[in-house]
Design an enzyme around this catalytic site. Structure first.
Site, PDB file in Angstrom:
ATOM      1  N   GLY A 197       0.442  -4.906   0.877  1.00  0.00           N
ATOM      2  CA  GLY A 197      -0.787  -4.946   0.082  1.00  0.00           C
ATOM      3  C   GLY A 197      -0.597  -5.644  -1.253  1.00  0.00           C
ATOM      4  CD  GLU A 211       1.516  -5.372   5.678  1.00  0.00           C
ATOM      5  OE1 GLU A 211       2.297  -6.286   6.021  1.00  0.00           O
ATOM      6  OE2 GLU A 211       0.775  -5.472   4.686  1.00  0.00           O
ATOM      7  CB  ALA A 258      -0.895  -0.030   1.225  1.00  0.00           C
ATOM      8  CD  GLU A 286      -2.493  -7.349   2.965  1.00  0.00           C
ATOM      9  OE1 GLU A 286      -2.223  -6.218   2.510  1.00  0.00           O
ATOM     10  OE2 GLU A 286      -2.917  -7.531   4.113  1.00  0.00           O
TER      11      GLU A 286
HETATM   12  N1  DAK Z   1       4.619   3.186  -0.874  1.00  0.00           N
HETATM   13  C1  DAK Z   1       5.039   4.348  -1.418  1.00  0.00           C
HETATM   14  N2  DAK Z   1       6.162   4.471  -2.104  1.00  0.00           N
HETATM   15  C2  DAK Z   1       6.937   3.383  -2.255  1.00  0.00           C
HETATM   16  C3  DAK Z   1       6.562   2.121  -1.713  1.00  0.00           C
HETATM   17  C4  DAK Z   1       5.331   2.049  -0.994  1.00  0.00           C
HETATM   18  N3  DAK Z   1       4.877   0.904  -0.477  1.00  0.00           N
HETATM   19  N4  DAK Z   1       7.519   1.233  -2.026  1.00  0.00           N
HETATM   20  C5  DAK Z   1       8.450   1.913  -2.735  1.00  0.00           C
HETATM   21  N5  DAK Z   1       8.100   3.197  -2.877  1.00  0.00           N
HETATM   22  C6  DAK Z   1       8.829   4.240  -3.565  1.00  0.00           C
HETATM   23  C7  DAK Z   1      10.071   4.654  -2.785  1.00  0.00           C
HETATM   24  O1  DAK Z   1       9.736   5.585  -1.784  1.00  0.00           O
HETATM   25  C8  DAK Z   1      10.909   5.275  -3.882  1.00  0.00           C
HETATM   26  O2  DAK Z   1      10.422   6.569  -4.163  1.00  0.00           O
HETATM   27  P1  DAK Z   1      11.442   7.804  -4.509  1.00  0.00           P
HETATM   28  O3  DAK Z   1      12.402   7.870  -3.368  1.00  0.00           O
HETATM   29  O4  DAK Z   1      12.116   7.363  -5.796  1.00  0.00           O
HETATM   30  O5  DAK Z   1      10.533   8.979  -4.653  1.00  0.00           O
HETATM   31  C9  DAK Z   1      10.585   4.413  -5.104  1.00  0.00           C
HETATM   32  O6  DAK Z   1       9.348   3.749  -4.796  1.00  0.00           O
HETATM   33  C10 DAK Z   1      11.635   3.345  -5.356  1.00  0.00           C
HETATM   34  O7  DAK Z   1      11.849   2.641  -4.144  1.00  0.00           O
HETATM   35  P2  DAK Z   1      13.302   2.451  -3.477  1.00  0.00           P
HETATM   36  O8  DAK Z   1      14.221   3.550  -3.864  1.00  0.00           O
HETATM   37  O9  DAK Z   1      13.084   2.219  -2.010  1.00  0.00           O
HETATM   38  O10 DAK Z   1      13.779   1.114  -4.202  1.00  0.00           O
HETATM   39  P3  DAK Z   1      14.747  -0.016  -3.621  1.00  0.00           P
HETATM   40  O11 DAK Z   1      15.024  -0.947  -4.735  1.00  0.00           O
HETATM   41  O12 DAK Z   1      15.891   0.594  -2.872  1.00  0.00           O
HETATM   42  O13 DAK Z   1      13.854  -0.784  -2.539  1.00  0.00           O
HETATM   43  C11 DAK Z   1      11.811  -1.873  -1.717  1.00  0.00           C
HETATM   44  C12 DAK Z   1      12.685  -1.490  -2.970  1.00  0.00           C
HETATM   45  C13 DAK Z   1      10.513  -2.484  -2.235  1.00  0.00           C
HETATM   46  C14 DAK Z   1      12.561  -2.923  -0.904  1.00  0.00           C
HETATM   47  C15 DAK Z   1      11.579  -0.615  -0.881  1.00  0.00           C
HETATM   48  O14 DAK Z   1      11.062   0.423  -1.732  1.00  0.00           O
HETATM   49  C16 DAK Z   1      10.601  -0.837   0.231  1.00  0.00           C
HETATM   50  O15 DAK Z   1      10.927  -1.397   1.266  1.00  0.00           O
HETATM   51  N6  DAK Z   1       9.360  -0.330   0.035  1.00  0.00           N
HETATM   52  C17 DAK Z   1       8.333  -0.399   1.027  1.00  0.00           C
HETATM   53  C18 DAK Z   1       7.790  -1.803   1.070  1.00  0.00           C
HETATM   54  C19 DAK Z   1       6.747  -1.940   2.137  1.00  0.00           C
HETATM   55  O16 DAK Z   1       6.995  -1.709   3.342  1.00  0.00           O
HETATM   56  N7  DAK Z   1       5.553  -2.298   1.710  1.00  0.00           N
HETATM   57  C20 DAK Z   1       4.472  -2.517   2.579  1.00  0.00           C
HETATM   58  C21 DAK Z   1       3.683  -1.262   2.619  1.00  0.00           C
HETATM   59  S1  DAK Z   1       2.525  -1.351   3.917  1.00  0.00           S
HETATM   60  C22 DAK Z   1      -4.160  -1.150   6.087  1.00  0.00           C
HETATM   61  C23 DAK Z   1      -4.318  -1.183   4.765  1.00  0.00           C
HETATM   62  C24 DAK Z   1      -3.345  -1.703   4.004  1.00  0.00           C
HETATM   63  C25 DAK Z   1      -2.189  -2.144   4.569  1.00  0.00           C
HETATM   64  C26 DAK Z   1      -2.056  -2.103   5.916  1.00  0.00           C
HETATM   65  C27 DAK Z   1      -3.026  -1.612   6.686  1.00  0.00           C
HETATM   66  N8  DAK Z   1      -5.174  -0.535   6.898  1.00  0.00           N
HETATM   67  C28 DAK Z   1      -5.656   0.678   6.405  1.00  0.00           C
HETATM   68  C29 DAK Z   1      -5.363  -0.998   8.203  1.00  0.00           C
HETATM   69  C30 DAK Z   1      -1.101  -2.556   3.760  1.00  0.00           C
HETATM   70  C31 DAK Z   1       0.084  -2.023   4.101  1.00  0.00           C
HETATM   71  C32 DAK Z   1       1.209  -2.116   3.266  1.00  0.00           C
HETATM   72  O17 DAK Z   1       1.178  -2.668   2.202  1.00  0.00           O
END
Ligand code: DAK
Length: 259
Positions: free
Chosen positions: A110, A133, A65, A113
């Site tokens: 997400g 998360e 997400a 998911e």
């Molecule tokens: N959201 C927003 N931007 C993201 C992103 C994300 N999930 N993942 C990557 N990006 C963006 C980065 O910020 C970066 O942007 P700029 O700096 O270029 O502006 C760009 O994509 C490229 O990413 P990286 O530079 O970080 O690329 P790397 O190869 O170094 O790393 C990575 C790739 C996938 C390992 C890293 O980007 C990363 O860790 N991203 C976050 C992954 C993550 O934590 N995903 C889970 C998100 S939480 C809920 C509803 C839904 C959910 C939970 C609760 N409720 C409302 C209760 C679901 C939650 C999630 O999914």
């Protein structure tokens, strides 16, 4: 509806929905979720017999997400955001056609998911899966706690969710999160090949089988068996059952019409 974050391709009776938000590794913001909901709600499942979901580009399926949108949410908006995803993903899960996730890269939060709402997953050898998360101070919000535990068992689900660690495609294969792993350049061909095999079969029989598998999981054995008996009976009210069996006896390929 014109989509900003989805690219749709139609290959005869197979549709491909690509999530395309290149600046954020295809992260799911509320517009993407609304577009997915709109696409799935309006999909003509008579014309489209298999849906493939994948991510645009080479790096990510969906990296979760959108954290830049979620950072500003409070409890009510968090709940609404979670509902938006949960409802769209449930529509994917209950579509009366097979849905295959072609996981071409990061498949996190997400994104994992979304992949789990599909019937099954094929992965590129470069894919990485995780539910990170808790490292952001939240729980999985689009039914990850429910579907991951169902797919891989509570032990692996709890380990993945509590640690937030990302696992590689071969590990995802080992624990049953994906059905097969291919080299990145082979992935879409293999998914298409599988989709074609499904297109050749009787669509109503597939729809009933999907409904039985989805719904029987939460039923007691007697109710699950009754559900299957009912579906089996309904098949005998279809033209496709007559055609499938006649074609077998006449030693020719069946031509199914979905009636
Ligand atoms: N959201 C927003 N931007 C993201 C992103 C994300 N999930 N993942 C990557 N990006 C963006 C980065 O910020 C970066 O942007 P700029 O700096 O270029 O502006 C760009 O994509 C490229 O990413 P990286 O530079 O970080 O690329 P790397 O190869 O170094 O790393 C990575 C790739 C996938 C390992 C890293 O980007 C990363 O860790 N991203 C976050 C992954 C993550 O934590 N995903 C889970 C998100 S939480 C809920 C509803 C839904 C959910 C939970 C609760 N409720 C409302 C209760 C679901 C939650 C999630 O999914």
């Amino acid at each position: 509806m014109e989509y900003t974050f989805l690219k749709i391709e139609q290959h005869d009776q197979i549709a491909v929905m690509k999530v395309s938000a290149p600046k954020s590794l295809n992260a799911l913001n509320s517009t993407v979720l609304k577009e997915i909901d709109d696409f799935v709600s309006n999909l003509d499942t008579k014309q489209t017999r298999v849906l493939i979901i994948t991510g645009d580009g080479e790096k990510a399926f969906v990296a979760g997400a959108d954290i830049s949108e979620m950072v500003h949410l409070y409890e009510k908006e968090g709940y609404e955001f979670s509902k938006l995803g949960a409802i769209a993903f449930r529509k994917i899960e209950t579509l009366p056609i097979p849905v295959i996730a072609a996981v071409n890269g990061f498949c996190l939060g997400g994104g994992c998911e979304l992949a789990m709402a599909c019937d099954f997953r094929y992965a590129s050898s470069k894919a990485k899966f995780g539910q990170p998360e808790v490292g952001l101070g939240i729980t999985p919000g689009f039914s990850g706690t429910y579907r991951l535990a169902k797919l891989v068992g509570q032990g692996y689900a709890k380990e993945m969710i509590y640690t937030g660690k990302a696992i590689r495609a071969d590990e995802a294969l080992r624990i049953g999160l994906v059905n097969a792993v291919y080299e990145p350049e082979e992935l879409m061909d293999k998914v298409m090949e599988t989709a074609q095999k499904m297109v050749a079969n009787a669509p109503l029989a597939i729809a009933y089988a999907k409904q039985c598998i989805n719904e029987s999981y939460d039923l007691i054995a007697d109710d699950a068996i009754e559900l299957e008996n009912t579906a089996f009976g309904k098949c005998f009210a279809t033209e496709d059952q007559k055609e499938g069996m006649t074609a077998f006896l006449e030693k020719r390929p069946a031509k199914f019409v979905g009636k």
